[in-house]
Design an enzyme around this catalytic site. Structure first.
Site, PDB file in Angstrom:
ATOM      1  N   TYR A   1       0.804  -1.208   0.000  1.00  0.00           N
ATOM      2  CA  TYR A   1       0.000   0.000   0.000  1.00  0.00           C
ATOM      3  C   TYR A   1       0.848   1.273   0.000  1.00  0.00           C
ATOM      4  CZ  TYR A   1      -3.966  -2.997   1.375  1.00  0.00           C
ATOM      5  OH  TYR A   1      -4.936  -3.961   1.451  1.00  0.00           O
TER       6      TYR A   1
ATOM      7  N   HIS B   1      -0.538 -11.638   1.657  1.00  0.00           N
ATOM      8  CA  HIS B   1      -1.479 -10.761   0.946  1.00  0.00           C
ATOM      9  C   HIS B   1      -2.193 -11.494  -0.189  1.00  0.00           C
ATOM     10  CE1 HIS B   1      -2.027  -6.228  -0.169  1.00  0.00           C
ATOM     11  NE2 HIS B   1      -3.140  -6.903  -0.324  1.00  0.00           N
TER      12      HIS B   1
END
Length: 288
Positions: A62, A120
């Site tokens: 991110y 993830h």
């Protein structure tokens, strides 16, 4: 009528005990931070902390961990009250890569440990047993209090639980009124594993849906609050909607008070359940 919430203390947000992680409880409503970055992300986390949020979700990919760490550090909220989840990207899924990713994330976050550290996305080339072993070692070395996986389809989740059940304390996947995750819930729930829903508002589709609008009108709520209330009313389900503004953060908190009736649930159940919003080219076979 939906009660309008101001700034509730963190005990006002129910929490779920994570399995294989003694004493770790995850607030059922958190703040998702993708794709916020820079000053916007820091302001959003600062606002959420003031309003009583204590669950924050980020990831190495991110690019906003430093801002989240700065917001937490400057908030005055005790570290023990904050639940921080971060993730390793799919190109780092080797034992050394997992550990290096975790350590780098913690430096950016200014934290000594993550409350939840997640894979993830799966990688078809990964050695699943080795990856799960690396997650276990993070817990042993107190770099993560709990570990888990994101975006694992049912078959891969079953394999992970057969290999190392104690490495999977949480499953994070896309889940909302337009996408069923019944197969994953049938695996996770009997084991006490919570499912954290990302994209819980279907990236705005729930707000625009006519059936959701009708339900919302009956409750004096918004369709997004109905979408969140539907998720939060389910056993072992948490949600992490992204909300940059204080107004949206307050609205999401108010969804904790929403109680849907049988007619509401039947109308939501009748919605098509195959609409996936997040499906990158490297995604797994979702039906596997």
């Amino acid at each position: 009528m939906l009660r309008r919430m101001a700034a509730p203390p963190s005990p006002g947000i129910p929490a779920i005990a994570l399995p294989h992680a003694a004493g770790v409880r995850m607030p059922r409503l958190g703040l998702g931070t993708w794709p916020m970055a820079g000053a916007e992300c820091r302001r959003a986390v600062e606002s959420a902390l003031r309003l009583g949020y204590r669950h924050f979700d980020t990831a190495a990919m991110y690019g906003n961990e430093a801002e989240i760490g700065a917001a937490i550090a400057g908030s005055g909220v005790p570290r023990a009250e904050v639940f921080l989840a971060t993730k390793v990207w799919h190109d780092r899924l080797t034992p050394d890569g997992v550990r290096a990713s975790c350590e780098a994330s913690l430096r950016r976050l200014r934290l000594g440990h993550a409350d939840l550290f997640l894979v993830h996305w799966p990688n078809p080339a990964m050695d699943l047993a080795a990856v799960l072993g690396a997650l276990r070692r993070l817990k042993e070395d107190r770099l993560a209090r709990a570990t888990g996986v994101c975006n694992f389809p049912p078959g891969l989740l079953r394999r992970a639980l057969e290999i190392a059940p104690d490495a999977v304390s949480c499953l994070q996947v896309e889940y909302h009124v337009h996408l069923s995750q019944d197969r994953l819930l049938e695996i996770a729930r009997p084991r006490g594993i919570p499912l954290t829903a990302y994209a819980p508002l279907a990236q705005g589709a729930a707000e625009r849906d006519p059936a959701m609008r009708r339900i919302a009108q009956r409750h004096g709520a918004t369709p997004s609050q109905v979408a969140l209330g539907w998720l939060l009313g389910q056993a072992l389900v948490a949600a992490i909607p992204k909300a940059a503004s204080a107004a949206h953060q307050r609205a999401n908190l108010a969804a904790l008070d929403l109680r849907l009736d049988a007619a509401d649930l039947a109308a939501i159940a009748a919605l098509p359940k195959g609409r996936r919003m997040v499906d990158p080219g490297f995604a797994p076979d979702w039906d596997a």
